[in-house]
Design a protein around this motif. Structure first.
Motif, PDB file in Angstrom:
ATOM      1  N   PHE A 136      -2.785  -5.214  -1.992  1.00 49.62           N
ATOM      2  CA  PHE A 136      -2.138  -4.486  -0.901  1.00 49.62           C
ATOM      3  C   PHE A 136      -2.811  -3.139  -0.727  1.00 49.62           C
ATOM      4  O   PHE A 136      -3.107  -2.450  -1.702  1.00 49.62           O
ATOM      5  CB  PHE A 136      -0.651  -4.265  -1.218  1.00 49.62           C
ATOM      6  CG  PHE A 136       0.091  -5.535  -1.499  1.00 49.62           C
ATOM      7  CD1 PHE A 136       0.765  -6.196  -0.477  1.00 49.62           C
ATOM      8  CD2 PHE A 136       0.109  -6.083  -2.769  1.00 49.62           C
ATOM      9  CE1 PHE A 136       1.433  -7.378  -0.735  1.00 49.62           C
ATOM     10  CE2 PHE A 136       0.782  -7.262  -3.031  1.00 49.62           C
ATOM     11  CZ  PHE A 136       1.446  -7.906  -2.011  1.00 49.62           C
ATOM     12  N   SER A 137      -3.044  -2.745   0.528  1.00 48.86           N
ATOM     13  CA  SER A 137      -3.628  -1.427   0.792  1.00 48.86           C
ATOM     14  C   SER A 137      -3.014  -0.828   2.052  1.00 48.86           C
ATOM     15  O   SER A 137      -2.374  -1.525   2.834  1.00 48.86           O
ATOM     16  CB  SER A 137      -5.143  -1.535   0.941  1.00 48.86           C
ATOM     17  OG  SER A 137      -5.467  -2.279   2.100  1.00 48.86           O
ATOM     18  N   GLY A 138      -3.216   0.458   2.237  1.00 46.34           N
ATOM     19  CA  GLY A 138      -2.549   1.132   3.344  1.00 46.34           C
ATOM     20  C   GLY A 138      -3.440   1.872   4.310  1.00 46.34           C
ATOM     21  O   GLY A 138      -2.998   2.285   5.362  1.00 46.34           O
ATOM     22  N   ASP A 139      -4.698   2.094   3.987  1.00 44.68           N
ATOM     23  CA  ASP A 139      -5.558   2.994   4.747  1.00 44.68           C
ATOM     24  C   ASP A 139      -5.757   2.600   6.208  1.00 44.68           C
ATOM     25  O   ASP A 139      -5.961   3.459   7.055  1.00 44.68           O
ATOM     26  CB  ASP A 139      -6.917   3.096   4.052  1.00 44.68           C
ATOM     27  CG  ASP A 139      -7.839   4.105   4.708  1.00 44.68           C
ATOM     28  OD1 ASP A 139      -7.379   5.237   4.978  1.00 44.68           O
ATOM     29  OD2 ASP A 139      -9.012   3.778   4.928  1.00 44.68           O
ATOM     30  N   LEU A 140      -5.699   1.344   6.520  1.00 43.73           N
ATOM     31  CA  LEU A 140      -5.964   0.912   7.901  1.00 43.73           C
ATOM     32  C   LEU A 140      -4.825   1.226   8.871  1.00 43.73           C
ATOM     33  O   LEU A 140      -5.010   1.146  10.078  1.00 43.73           O
ATOM     34  CB  LEU A 140      -6.266  -0.592   7.948  1.00 43.73           C
ATOM     35  CG  LEU A 140      -7.619  -0.987   7.378  1.00 43.73           C
ATOM     36  CD1 LEU A 140      -7.763  -2.501   7.362  1.00 43.73           C
ATOM     37  CD2 LEU A 140      -8.747  -0.359   8.164  1.00 43.73           C
ATOM     38  N   HIS A 141      -3.636   1.545   8.339  1.00 43.44           N
ATOM     39  CA  HIS A 141      -2.470   1.841   9.183  1.00 43.44           C
ATOM     40  C   HIS A 141      -2.172   0.685  10.136  1.00 43.44           C
ATOM     41  O   HIS A 141      -1.779   0.878  11.283  1.00 43.44           O
ATOM     42  CB  HIS A 141      -2.683   3.125  10.005  1.00 43.44           C
ATOM     43  CG  HIS A 141      -2.753   4.351   9.179  1.00 43.44           C
ATOM     44  ND1 HIS A 141      -2.266   5.554   9.621  1.00 43.44           N
ATOM     45  CD2 HIS A 141      -3.252   4.592   7.938  1.00 43.44           C
ATOM     46  CE1 HIS A 141      -2.460   6.478   8.699  1.00 43.44           C
ATOM     47  NE2 HIS A 141      -3.065   5.910   7.672  1.00 43.44           N
ATOM     48  N   PHE A 142      -2.343  -0.535   9.650  1.00 40.60           N
ATOM     49  CA  PHE A 142      -2.153  -1.730  10.469  1.00 40.60           C
ATOM     50  C   PHE A 142      -1.709  -2.865   9.565  1.00 40.60           C
ATOM     51  O   PHE A 142      -2.381  -3.170   8.579  1.00 40.60           O
ATOM     52  CB  PHE A 142      -3.469  -2.097  11.168  1.00 40.60           C
ATOM     53  CG  PHE A 142      -3.319  -3.144  12.233  1.00 40.60           C
ATOM     54  CD1 PHE A 142      -3.012  -2.782  13.532  1.00 40.60           C
ATOM     55  CD2 PHE A 142      -3.488  -4.485  11.930  1.00 40.60           C
ATOM     56  CE1 PHE A 142      -2.877  -3.745  14.518  1.00 40.60           C
ATOM     57  CE2 PHE A 142      -3.348  -5.453  12.911  1.00 40.60           C
ATOM     58  CZ  PHE A 142      -3.045  -5.076  14.210  1.00 40.60           C
TER      59      PHE A 142
END
Length: 191
Positions: A136-142
């Motif tokens: 899981f990651s968050g940087d793309l804001h999508f």
């Protein structure tokens, strides 16, 4: 990444009364770097370790620090990652700032550095070989769900809870793990 902002965030988390685990995003490192310090200095002093492992009912979770766009994952963090993926949890989840792979976006771990791009490839190989269940990651804001290149690992990018720099409406995700260790991700839009 300014001290006053991070102290305010810590206060909100602490006042909420919940146990929380956090890792830095790339913007959380700018003020430290601008002061000539190691990029994670201010964040780490206020919010603690950037890479942390915890588990609940045979579900292993690793919060991995990979947000430094120039250096990527540090040596101690690689050691913790290598140890984590080899453990015998029924489910293994990794949470990080940057995704090491995306089938349609170039805005991934290593986009700004060949050294970090090499780390991203190594990270993908490691999580595929060791059968990590979810990344899981968050940087793309999508919010998006897709699989790693070999289809072995489910990767989820999470939207942002704010509306700035967000390609979708504000949102967060809930990872639901059931008693039979099946699991799903719920995309929750904030209205």
């Amino acid at each position: 990444g300014e001290e006053s902002d991070l102290l305010a965030i810590k206060k909100v988390f602490d006042d909420g009364g919940l146990k929380y685990y956090v890792t830095a995003g790339d913007r959380d490192m700018w003020d430290s770097r601008d002061n000539g310090w190691e990029a994670s200095t201010i964040f780490g002093q206020i919010l603690g370790n950037l890479t942390q492992e915890f588990n609940a009912d045979e579900v292993g979770l690793l919060v991995l620090s990979n947000a430094d766009i120039y250096k990527g994952i540090g040596g101690d963090d690689w050691e913790q990652l290598n140890s984590f993926v080899r453990k015998d949890y029924k489910l293994k989840f990794i949470f990080a700032h940057k995704t090491p792979y995306h089938p349609q976006s170039a805005h991934v771990m290593g986009a700004d550095s060949a050294v970090v791009a090499s780390q991203a490839n190594r990270l993908i190989e490691l999580i595929e070989e060791n059968k990590v269940d979810g990344f899981f990651s968050g940087d793309l804001h999508f919010f998006a769900e897709f699989n790693s290149p070999s289809q072995a690992v489910k990767i989820t990018t999470i939207g942002a809870v704010n509306s700035a720099r967000n390609f979708q409406g504000p949102r967060f995700a809930i990872v639901k793990v059931y008693s039979d260790y099946s699991w799903e991700v719920e995309d929750v839009e904030i209205r």
